[in-house]
Design a protein around this motif. Structure first.
Motif, short mmCIF file in Angstrom:
data_model
loop_
_atom_site.label_atom_id
_atom_site.label_comp_id
_atom_site.label_asym_id
_atom_site.label_seq_id
_atom_site.Cartn_x
_atom_site.Cartn_y
_atom_site.Cartn_z
N ALA A 417 99.76 61.30 -30.95
CA ALA A 417 98.66 60.46 -30.46
C ALA A 417 98.75 60.24 -28.96
N MET A 418 99.96 60.07 -28.44
CA MET A 418 100.14 59.90 -26.99
C MET A 418 99.72 61.17 -26.25
N TYR A 419 100.13 62.31 -26.79
CA TYR A 419 99.77 63.58 -26.17
C TYR A 419 98.25 63.75 -26.12
N GLY A 420 97.60 63.44 -27.25
CA GLY A 420 96.14 63.55 -27.29
C GLY A 420 95.45 62.57 -26.37
N ALA A 421 95.98 61.37 -26.25
CA ALA A 421 95.39 60.37 -25.36
C ALA A 421 95.47 60.83 -23.90
N LEU A 422 96.58 61.47 -23.55
CA LEU A 422 96.72 61.99 -22.18
C LEU A 422 95.71 63.09 -21.89
N PRO A 426 92.78 57.81 -22.38
CA PRO A 426 93.65 56.92 -23.16
C PRO A 426 92.94 55.68 -23.67
N ASP A 427 92.13 55.06 -22.81
CA ASP A 427 91.45 53.83 -23.22
C ASP A 427 90.46 54.10 -24.34
N LYS A 428 89.68 55.18 -24.18
CA LYS A 428 88.68 55.50 -25.19
C LYS A 428 89.32 55.92 -26.51
N MET A 429 90.48 56.58 -26.43
CA MET A 429 91.14 57.07 -27.63
C MET A 429 91.70 55.94 -28.49
N VAL A 430 91.94 54.78 -27.91
CA VAL A 430 92.52 53.69 -28.70
C VAL A 430 91.57 52.52 -28.91
N ARG A 431 90.48 52.49 -28.13
CA ARG A 431 89.58 51.34 -28.15
C ARG A 431 89.04 51.04 -29.55
N THR A 433 90.34 52.03 -32.42
CA THR A 433 91.36 52.19 -33.46
C THR A 433 92.22 50.93 -33.51
N LYS A 434 93.23 50.96 -34.39
CA LYS A 434 94.14 49.82 -34.52
C LYS A 434 95.27 49.84 -33.49
N THR A 435 95.26 50.83 -32.60
CA THR A 435 96.42 51.05 -31.73
C THR A 435 96.20 50.61 -30.29
N SER A 436 95.24 49.72 -30.05
CA SER A 436 94.96 49.32 -28.67
C SER A 436 96.16 48.67 -28.00
N ALA A 437 97.02 48.02 -28.80
CA ALA A 437 98.21 47.39 -28.23
C ALA A 437 99.42 48.31 -28.26
N LEU A 438 99.31 49.43 -28.94
CA LEU A 438 100.46 50.30 -29.15
C LEU A 438 100.60 51.37 -28.09
N VAL A 540 108.55 48.14 -25.68
CA VAL A 540 109.16 47.63 -26.90
C VAL A 540 108.91 46.12 -27.04
N ARG A 541 109.17 45.38 -25.98
CA ARG A 541 109.06 43.92 -26.06
C ARG A 541 107.62 43.45 -26.25
N ARG A 542 106.69 44.20 -25.69
CA ARG A 542 105.28 43.82 -25.87
C ARG A 542 104.87 43.94 -27.34
N ILE A 543 105.31 45.01 -27.99
CA ILE A 543 104.97 45.19 -29.40
C ILE A 543 105.71 44.17 -30.27
N LEU A 544 106.98 43.93 -29.97
CA LEU A 544 107.76 42.98 -30.76
C LEU A 544 107.16 41.58 -30.68
N THR A 545 106.65 41.21 -29.52
CA THR A 545 106.04 39.89 -29.36
C THR A 545 104.88 39.71 -30.33
N ALA A 546 104.13 40.76 -30.52
CA ALA A 546 102.97 40.68 -31.42
C ALA A 546 103.39 40.64 -32.88
N CYS A 547 104.66 40.97 -33.17
CA CYS A 547 105.13 41.04 -34.56
C CYS A 547 106.06 39.89 -34.94
N LYS A 548 106.33 38.97 -34.01
CA LYS A 548 107.41 38.00 -34.22
C LYS A 548 107.15 37.04 -35.38
N SER A 549 105.90 36.77 -35.69
CA SER A 549 105.62 35.84 -36.78
C SER A 549 106.01 36.40 -38.14
N THR A 550 106.03 37.71 -38.25
CA THR A 550 106.36 38.36 -39.54
C THR A 550 107.80 38.85 -39.59
#
Length: 661
Positions: A417-422, A426-431, A433-438, A540-550
């Motif tokens: 997915a990263m290769y394809g976004a490049l 990138p913005d349009k490829m994730v906008r 989808t569920k991966t805008s934060a990923l 890593v820390r940005r994604i973990l922050t979004a997951c800390k409640s679970t």
């Protein structure tokens, strides 16, 4: 006393034949009555379905339907017969004609099944999907590799020439608009070759070879001895007198002449090749057609011959039997220089990055078949009066394997997915989808993260898939150890296992990948040589922050490992990083997979997906504290002991032995 029935070859207990279900089923299809359920609920490969739901927008029905259909095509008997044919009828070399002259026309024989599978790949767009610029609303690479995932085991290693074809297309794509310069006809040739490599018409589509490896260096291409020389006008005139002007398709032959020897050349039957050769100005990359036209007044004689290529012998390999891999003598190969002289490593990196991505994905593709067979077998296999699918010990084992596979699946498709976004936006490829934060939206950061993780993916996924397929073979017992080509070879995990064994070696061994990661970590051109601190850790820390409640407890484990990784990278020199290179790979793999699994689970709080993430987080193969204790000058003493443990000799004794050799 009642007598028991005596079994024979035609009477007695017979296991019910397992029925493999298609890997992926889209919820939006008229062929099922399951429109109300998501794809991961109705697909056999839940991880695959969830990956597609992450990276493709729900509106992208075209690629989802294509993957749905490909999942079924890969199970069709008329396709499987080609797979079996290609595997059991290995390529043959016929180097001489009836009276002992060199066979320059058709020395290499490949089976009908091999050729048919190539056509299937081309016709169904397993290359062209990535280059069809009409599709701007979804990630074309995810679309392409999803098709590949559904078909790879039926493809009998055709994925190898397709990977190299894709890599060659990617390299040449960067030269489509460049002028001929001092190489007449170059632009026309490059554009036509690119068109053929990306065509979905089997009658005109080409496959490419990749000739880099030589006896002197193996993966280290700096030892390349093959030499390329620019022909002068008188030499070109002499070549013309011999009829060496056009390739087999009527395009002009290049003005360079290449001589040397290539030790490994996969997909030797391809229509063209990209190869490395040394010039007076350094290592350079060349395009060469594999065949050239022959002038003859006798219509009974061949119209073309090999382009200065002599196949010396075919490699006898443990796996990839359908794939022709050869040693090649190059004697007067006509070619075009691509890019600048001396810039061969930079140019060829486009192919290496692509083929490493394919190799990583191949690992999960093969592993998927192993688990697909295990699921089918468990549904029908009776043990002590009950089905395997109801046996707690068996389920515990298979669940553990599925967790590992799911992590590898997410890792591979994150890279894809990263290769394809490049390649796209990138913005349009994730906008949508569920991966805008990923996926990082900034191209620079995205490119660096992909550069860091590609060798990690390639090494760790391929090694894990080999282990996973061994477990799948064991699941079937003795049947798993046999080469079962009945029933289209669907139960032949042994064949898939043999093919998967090439993954950790092809395109660089694990040690080579570890070296590459250290090269990235210390490269001042990439984030000043601090990409762990400036790119990887913030991601890593940005994604973990979004997951800390679970995942609060699991996040703590990841943070500990991340801190250990940061400390090592910051505090030791390049030499020690190389010493700990394999541990670095394991750390990066485990952290990245933990992040991806937790992110996926948090998209919908699915109970099973959440548990998979938690189990992975508890599986760290390296204790962070133990990893850190290697820090300091003591590592050199450890290395000396490693030498003694492995070789049974002290450093001095070894030096004496080496000197005598």
């Amino acid at each position: 006393m009642a007598t028991r029935p005596i079994s024979s070859s035609t009477k007695g207990f017979f296991q019910e034949l397992p029925v493999l279900l298609p890997l992926f089923t889209t919820s939006d299809t008229k062929t099922t009555n399951t429109e109300s359920k998501p794809a991961d609920a109705i697909s056999d490969d839940k991880a695959f379905a969830r990956v597609l739901s992450l990276y493709l927008p729900s509106s992208a029905q075209q690629p989802l339907h294509a993957v749905h259909n490909m999942s079924r095509l890969s199970l069709r008997p008329d396709i499987l017969v080609h797979s079996v044919d290609a595997d059991i009828n290995s390529p043959k070399l016929r180097p001489f004609n009836t009276f002992g002259q060199e066979n320059k026309n058709d020395p290499l024989w490949t089976t009908t099944g091999w050729k048919a599978l190539k056509a299937v790949y081309q016709e169904h767009g397993l290359i062209s999907a990535a280059y069809d610029t009409r599709n701007q609303d979804w990630n074309r690479r995810v679309h392409q590799f999803a098709l590949e995932h559904a078909f790879i085991c039926a493809g009998a290693m055709v994925s190898c020439p397709m990977a190299m074809s894709d890599g060659a297309a990617k390299l040449l794509q960067g030269h489509l608009d460049k002028a001929d310069g001092d190489q007449p006809g170059l632009n026309k040739v490059v554009n036509e070759v690119f068109r053929r490599l990306t065509s979905n018409n089997p009658r005109e589509a080409w496959t490419a070879g990749q000739w880099m490896t030589e006896r002197s260096g193996g993966s280290d291409v700096s030892g390349t001895e093959t030499y390329a020389r620019r022909l002068n006008d008188s030499e070109l005139a002499e070549e013309a007198q011999k009829g060496r002007v056009l390739d087999a398709h009527g395009m002009p032959l290049g003005p360079w002449c290449i001589n040397g020897f290539k030790w490994f050349s996969s997909a030797t039957d391809s229509d063209m090749t990209m190869l490395l050769a040394r010039t007076d100005n350094g290592l350079s990359v060349f395009y060469a057609p594999t065949r050239r036209s022959v002038h003859s007044t006798n219509n009974a004689l061949p119209a073309s011959e090999l382009n200065g290529i002599r196949i010396q012998r075919l490699k006898d390999k443990i796996g990839t039997k359908s794939l022709p891999t050869a040693e090649l003598e190059l004697k007067g190969v006509r070619a075009y220089l691509i890019g600048k002289e001396g810039q061969g490593i930079k140019e060829i990196s486009a192919i290496l990055n692509m083929t490493r991505l394919y190799t990583a994905h191949s690992g999960v593709g093969y592993w998927a078949r192993g688990l697909q067979v295990c699921r089918a077998h468990s549904r029908v296999r009776k043990v002590r009066g009950g089905l395997l699918q109801d046996n707690p010990a068996h389920l515990r084992w298979m669940a553990s394997e599925t967790v590992k596979y799911t992590a590898a699946m997410h890792f591979a498709f994150f890279g894809i997915a990263m290769y394809g976004a490049l390649e796209q936006d990138p913005d349009k490829m994730v906008r949508s989808t569920k991966t805008s934060a990923l996926i990082p939206s900034a191209k620079d950061g995205l490119a660096i993260l992909l550069r860091l993780l590609t060798p990690v993916m390639k090494s760790q996924i391929t090694v894990a898939s080999v282990a996973g397929l061994r477990e799948s073979m064991e699941c079937l017992g003795g049947v798993g150890y046999c080469e079962n080509n009945e029933d289209g070879g669907l139960m032949n995990i042994s064949r898939v296992f043999r093919d998967a064994l090439s993954g950790p070696i092809w395109e660089g061994t694990v040690s080579v990948m570890a070296e590459d990661v250290v090269r990235v970590l210390t490269d001042k051109r990439l984030g000043g040589g601090t990409i762990i601190q400036t790119v990887y850790t913030p991601w890593v820390r940005r994604i973990l922050t979004a997951c800390k409640s679970t995942f609060s407890a699991e996040i703590e484990l990841v943070q500990q490992t991340l801190t250990a990784l940061e400390d090592i990278v910051k505090s030791v020199d390049k030499e020690q990083l190389l010493f700990q290179g394999r541990e670095m790979l394991q750390h990066l793999e485990w952290i990245t997979c933990a992040v991806l699994l937790m992110f996926d689970a948090c998209t919908d709080e699915d109970e099973v997906t959440t548990e998979i993430a938690r189990r992975w987080a508890k599986s760290n193969p390296i204790n962070p504290t133990a990893f850190q204790t290697l820090n300091g000058p003591n590592w050199k003493e450890l290395s000396k002991m490693d030498r003694r443990i492995f070789l049974g000799a002290s450093g001095l004794e070894l030096a004496n032995v080496t000197a005598k050799l």
